[in-house]
Write an enzyme that holds these catalytic residues in place. Sequence first.
Site, PDB file in Angstrom:
ATOM      1  N   CYS A   2      19.821  26.651  44.088  1.00  0.00           N
ATOM      2  CA  CYS A   2      18.925  25.914  44.983  1.00  0.00           C
ATOM      3  C   CYS A   2      17.457  26.168  44.622  1.00  0.00           C
ATOM      4  CB  CYS A   2      19.219  26.268  46.444  1.00  0.00           C
ATOM      5  SG  CYS A   2      18.355  27.723  47.073  1.00  0.00           S
ATOM      6  N   CYS A   5      16.134  29.661  45.383  1.00  0.00           N
ATOM      7  CA  CYS A   5      16.675  30.650  44.441  1.00  0.00           C
ATOM      8  C   CYS A   5      15.919  30.569  43.118  1.00  0.00           C
ATOM      9  CB  CYS A   5      18.167  30.433  44.226  1.00  0.00           C
ATOM     10  SG  CYS A   5      19.183  31.008  45.612  1.00  0.00           S
ATOM     11  N   ASP A  28       3.645  27.208  51.633  1.00  0.00           N
ATOM     12  CA  ASP A  28       4.377  25.941  51.627  1.00  0.00           C
ATOM     13  C   ASP A  28       3.595  24.918  50.795  1.00  0.00           C
ATOM     14  OD1 ASP A  28       6.636  24.535  53.779  1.00  0.00           O
ATOM     15  OD2 ASP A  28       5.332  23.214  52.605  1.00  0.00           O
ATOM     16  N   HIS A  44      20.771  34.364  48.463  1.00  0.00           N
ATOM     17  CA  HIS A  44      20.981  33.039  49.033  1.00  0.00           C
ATOM     18  C   HIS A  44      21.804  33.130  50.322  1.00  0.00           C
ATOM     19  CE1 HIS A  44      21.213  28.654  49.063  1.00  0.00           C
ATOM     20  NE2 HIS A  44      22.358  28.886  49.695  1.00  0.00           N
ATOM     21  N   GLY A  88      16.451  19.519  61.178  1.00  0.00           N
ATOM     22  CA  GLY A  88      15.531  19.028  60.142  1.00  0.00           C
ATOM     23  C   GLY A  88      15.448  19.927  58.928  1.00  0.00           C
ATOM     24  N   HIS A  95      14.965  29.969  55.539  1.00  0.00           N
ATOM     25  CA  HIS A  95      13.527  30.212  55.431  1.00  0.00           C
ATOM     26  C   HIS A  95      12.883  30.118  56.799  1.00  0.00           C
ATOM     27  CE1 HIS A  95      14.272  25.894  54.798  1.00  0.00           C
ATOM     28  NE2 HIS A  95      13.102  25.664  55.372  1.00  0.00           N
ATOM     29  N   HIS A  97       9.301  29.307  58.620  1.00  0.00           N
ATOM     30  CA  HIS A  97       7.946  28.777  58.516  1.00  0.00           C
ATOM     31  C   HIS A  97       7.046  29.663  59.371  1.00  0.00           C
ATOM     32  CE1 HIS A  97       9.179  24.692  56.954  1.00  0.00           C
ATOM     33  NE2 HIS A  97      10.311  25.038  57.542  1.00  0.00           N
TER      34      HIS A  97
HETATM   35  P1  AMP Z   1      12.701  22.617  55.883  1.00  0.00           P
HETATM   36  O1  AMP Z   1      12.463  21.170  56.192  1.00  0.00           O
HETATM   37  O2  AMP Z   1      12.688  23.511  57.092  1.00  0.00           O
HETATM   38  O3  AMP Z   1      13.938  22.811  55.018  1.00  0.00           O
HETATM   39  O4  AMP Z   1      11.444  23.105  55.053  1.00  0.00           O
HETATM   40  C1  AMP Z   1      11.371  23.054  53.663  1.00  0.00           C
HETATM   41  C2  AMP Z   1       9.923  23.322  53.308  1.00  0.00           C
HETATM   42  O5  AMP Z   1       9.853  23.641  51.929  1.00  0.00           O
HETATM   43  C3  AMP Z   1       8.991  22.128  53.530  1.00  0.00           C
HETATM   44  O6  AMP Z   1       7.960  22.500  54.449  1.00  0.00           O
HETATM   45  C4  AMP Z   1       8.439  21.829  52.147  1.00  0.00           C
HETATM   46  O7  AMP Z   1       7.093  21.426  52.160  1.00  0.00           O
HETATM   47  C5  AMP Z   1       8.634  23.160  51.438  1.00  0.00           C
HETATM   48  N1  AMP Z   1       8.755  23.100  49.989  1.00  0.00           N
HETATM   49  C6  AMP Z   1       9.527  22.265  49.251  1.00  0.00           C
HETATM   50  N2  AMP Z   1       9.411  22.529  47.926  1.00  0.00           N
HETATM   51  C7  AMP Z   1       8.550  23.586  47.833  1.00  0.00           C
HETATM   52  C8  AMP Z   1       8.015  24.339  46.733  1.00  0.00           C
HETATM   53  N3  AMP Z   1       8.354  24.091  45.459  1.00  0.00           N
HETATM   54  N4  AMP Z   1       7.142  25.337  47.007  1.00  0.00           N
HETATM   55  C9  AMP Z   1       6.788  25.599  48.274  1.00  0.00           C
HETATM   56  N5  AMP Z   1       7.268  24.958  49.350  1.00  0.00           N
HETATM   57  C10 AMP Z   1       8.125  23.946  49.143  1.00  0.00           C
END
Ligand code: AMP
Length: 118
Positions: A2, A5, A28, A44, A88, A95, A97
């Site tokens: 993923c 990872c 982010d 993971h 969402g 993770h 936020h």
């Molecule tokens: P979620 O919708 O809770 O799964 O959040 C996924 C988060 O990952 C989103 O806020 C994206 O902006 C963030 N995201 C996606 N790709 C990357 C990346 N390469 N580096 C940093 N953040 C990312």
Amino acid sequence: MCLFCKIVNKEIPANVILENDEFLAFHDINPKAPVHILVIPKVHIDSFNEVDGSMMQKMTEFIQDVSKEVHINKSGYRVITNIGDNGGQEIKHLHFHVLGGAKLKWEHFSDSDPQGHF
Ligand code: AMP
């Protein structure tokens, strides 16, 4: 493997804030607040549904350390983890936020249907 990872394995770059043997915190890529950091376990785990209490205890302390590192611990911040489709969750690697740096609004529920869930 993923996306997160791959970030742990340094196959994809990230703007890292703080790291230890078990956890990684990075900015982010699409921030929703002046400070928007993601905190992940290096192993993971699909989502909050699968994490155990001992890891959450250590994760909690790590998130607190992150908030101090970026100086939002006193001004205040928000910690969110999205779980599954209705939550969402886009990336299926647990993770958190960590959002701060401004007075946050509470408007994410305006499109939800409170009648539809029970
Ligand atoms: P979620 O919708 O809770 O799964 O959040 C996924 C988060 O990952 C989103 O806020 C994206 O902006 C963030 N995201 C996606 N790709 C990357 C990346 N390469 N580096 C940093 N953040 C990312």
